[in-house]
Design an enzyme around this catalytic site. Structure first.
Site, PDB file in Angstrom:
ATOM      1  N   GLY A 105      63.232  -2.879  40.824  1.00  0.00           N
ATOM      2  CA  GLY A 105      64.717  -3.318  40.428  1.00  0.00           C
ATOM      3  C   GLY A 105      65.342  -2.409  39.226  1.00  0.00           C
ATOM      4  O   GLY A 105      66.457  -3.142  38.975  1.00  0.00           O
ATOM      5  N   THR A 152      76.602   9.054  46.596  1.00  0.00           N
ATOM      6  CA  THR A 152      77.072  10.119  47.483  1.00  0.00           C
ATOM      7  C   THR A 152      76.177  10.418  48.473  1.00  0.00           C
ATOM      8  O   THR A 152      76.658  11.123  49.374  1.00  0.00           O
ATOM      9  CB  THR A 152      77.369  11.308  46.534  1.00  0.00           C
ATOM     10  OG1 THR A 152      75.775  11.576  46.026  1.00  0.00           O
ATOM     11  CG2 THR A 152      78.403  11.357  45.618  1.00  0.00           C
ATOM     12  N   ASP A 153      75.098   9.993  48.705  1.00  0.00           N
ATOM     13  CA  ASP A 153      73.889  10.328  49.517  1.00  0.00           C
ATOM     14  C   ASP A 153      74.111   9.910  50.780  1.00  0.00           C
ATOM     15  O   ASP A 153      74.348  10.674  51.862  1.00  0.00           O
ATOM     16  CB  ASP A 153      72.299  10.073  49.163  1.00  0.00           C
ATOM     17  CG  ASP A 153      72.357   8.544  48.841  1.00  0.00           C
ATOM     18  OD1 ASP A 153      73.256   7.871  48.784  1.00  0.00           O
ATOM     19  OD2 ASP A 153      71.151   8.226  48.967  1.00  0.00           O
ATOM     20  N   GLU A 200      63.265   1.702  55.506  1.00  0.00           N
ATOM     21  CA  GLU A 200      64.173   1.022  54.618  1.00  0.00           C
ATOM     22  C   GLU A 200      65.460   0.522  55.264  1.00  0.00           C
ATOM     23  O   GLU A 200      65.898  -0.728  55.191  1.00  0.00           O
ATOM     24  CB  GLU A 200      64.372   1.614  53.424  1.00  0.00           C
ATOM     25  CG  GLU A 200      65.082   0.850  52.290  1.00  0.00           C
ATOM     26  CD  GLU A 200      64.660   0.790  51.018  1.00  0.00           C
ATOM     27  OE1 GLU A 200      65.156   0.489  50.195  1.00  0.00           O
ATOM     28  OE2 GLU A 200      63.517   1.625  50.593  1.00  0.00           O
ATOM     29  N   SER A 254      48.548  -6.440  47.035  1.00  0.00           N
ATOM     30  CA  SER A 254      49.364  -5.731  45.994  1.00  0.00           C
ATOM     31  C   SER A 254      48.723  -6.255  44.722  1.00  0.00           C
ATOM     32  O   SER A 254      48.491  -7.322  44.301  1.00  0.00           O
ATOM     33  CB  SER A 254      50.783  -6.458  45.886  1.00  0.00           C
ATOM     34  OG  SER A 254      51.438  -6.280  44.823  1.00  0.00           O
ATOM     35  N   ASP A 264      66.376   8.988  47.775  1.00  0.00           N
ATOM     36  CA  ASP A 264      65.357   8.303  46.937  1.00  0.00           C
ATOM     37  C   ASP A 264      63.867   8.855  47.519  1.00  0.00           C
ATOM     38  O   ASP A 264      62.830   9.165  47.062  1.00  0.00           O
ATOM     39  CB  ASP A 264      65.334   6.754  47.347  1.00  0.00           C
ATOM     40  CG  ASP A 264      66.505   6.360  46.532  1.00  0.00           C
ATOM     41  OD1 ASP A 264      67.118   6.874  45.790  1.00  0.00           O
ATOM     42  OD2 ASP A 264      66.739   4.873  46.707  1.00  0.00           O
TER      43      ASP A 264
END
Length: 390
Positions: free
Chosen positions: A121, A36-37, A159, A68, A171
């Site tokens: 993920g 819905t965002d 993103e 990383s 998010d």
């Protein structure tokens, strides 16, 4: 927390030989309000106690060196040549750098190492956690003067525009603004938000992981967004005041779409119904009615599976198996879809039983192993204090 920050501190010293500053940004769960965002609707996320940690120190030149910890890989680039890495994983950091440079922020080179325990993920938004941690860290060490909301928007643009996933703002917002013991009712159009106490005494939040990993840029996530936009365009022909599916009623939908546009109709129907469910679910929380809240979670999964069509057999099995358990009032798939986790409310004295029972049934039906993540709702992005105690 000290486990990850302490390990990262030692790794940073090993690679760069200078003392870093430490930051963390959490993953998130979304109790209800999925997909819905980006339709300017409502969502109900919360930050969790799994986070991405960053160790960072400024340099005097334009070089950026990234390590990383989890992948045991490195990447290097210059601020004079900011572009995609070709490796994907550095792009979340590079994208944030690009956005801050576009804002005129006074950043220069830096060394950075990152790692943590947000499963990649699994639908807990590990990418948003890394983006928000990076934005927060760069804002702090270079004194950019950005507000929390400005950092959230920059992380989302990174993103959208750099990584290439047309995610909404939920998010990044949840990762930055999370509050211990609360969910956030976020209006994704106005960005007005309300903290709602999550008083589920005697219950825990359990994420059951299918073991299937997805890359949202390689799935039909962007397709769903375009389908919703197509539905809005059809509705606007009769109702020009409509800006997004947020404004659409079922009457409008039935007036404007169908027959002949069955797929568009189903996508829009799910979103319209989900916004209604979310507001009802907030009332359930305020009344501490966990059974009603849980039933809405099941209804959400039904919509995601049959109308929005972003579930998969493995997710459906995990949800259906919980329907047989009276100690699980609610369950649904969580996140973009096509894999990842289900989110479950479970009585705290039955958590182990849930993991064992559903895990065995899942293995029998799929041949795959299920894992579980038991999470606690926590605070959003922050500096890490005294990370080297261990």
């Amino acid at each position: 927390m000290s486990k990850y920050s302490g390990q990262l501190h030692r790794l940073f010293l090993k690679h760069f030989g200078t003392e870093p500053v430490m930051f963390r940004s959490p993953g998130r769960v979304n109790l209800i309000g999925e997909h819905t965002d980006y339709n300017q609707g409502f969502v109900l996320p919360a930050a969790i106690d799994k986070a991405t940690y960053i160790a960072i120190a400024p340099r005097m030149d334009d070089q950026v060196n990234i390590v990383s910890a989890d992948l045991e890989q490195q990447y290097h680039f210059s601020l004079q040549d900011v572009g995609k890495s070709g490796l994907h994983w550095p792009d979340y950091i590079i994208g944030v750098v690009q956005q801050l440079l576009a804002l005129g922020s006074p950043i220069h080179g830096f060394d950075i190492a990152f790692g943590g325990n947000v499963p990649i993920g699994a639908g807990m938004s590990s990418s948003a956690a890394l983006e928000c941690a990076t934005a927060f860290a760069l804002n702090r060490i270079f004194d950019c003067g950005l507000s929390s909301l400005e950092m959230v928007k920059a992380a989302q643009r990174a993103e959208n525009q750099f990584v290439g996933v047309n995610c909404g703002i939920m998010d990044q917002f949840a990762s930055m603004f999370g509050k211990d013991g609360h969910v956030i009712r976020l209006d994704c159009r106005s960005l007005d938000y309300t903290y709602i106490p999550f008083r589920m005494e005697g219950y825990r939040v359990a994420l059951l992981d299918t073991g299937i990993r997805h890359n949202l840029s390689d799935t039909e996530y962007n397709t769903r967004r375009m389908q919703c936009e197509s539905g809005v365009a059809l509705i606007q022909m009769r109702y020009p005041e409509v800006q997004s599916l947020r404004d659409v009623t079922m009457q409008m939908l039935n007036d404007c779409i169908r027959p002949g546009n069955e797929i568009i109709y189903k996508r829009c129907k799910y979103v319209v119904e989900e916004n209604i469910r979310l507001m009802q679910a907030c009332s359930d929380l305020e009344e501490n009615d966990i059974r009603s809240f849980g039933e809405r979670m099941y209804s959400t999964h039904e919509g995601l599976a049959k109308l929005y069509e972003v579930s998969c057999p493995e997710l459906d099995i995990l949800v259906e198996e919980t329907r047989l358990l009276d100690y699980v009032p609610g369950s649904r798939m969580m996140g973009g879809g096509f894999g990842g986790c289900t989110i479950n409310l479970v009585r705290e004295d039955h958590v182990d039983e849930l993991v064992k029972t559903v895990g065995e049934r899942y293995k029998k039906q799929t041949g795959k192993n299920m894992s579980a993540h038991i999470v606690t709702i926590g605070n959003g992005t922050s500096a890490v204090n005294n990370p080297f105690s261990d």
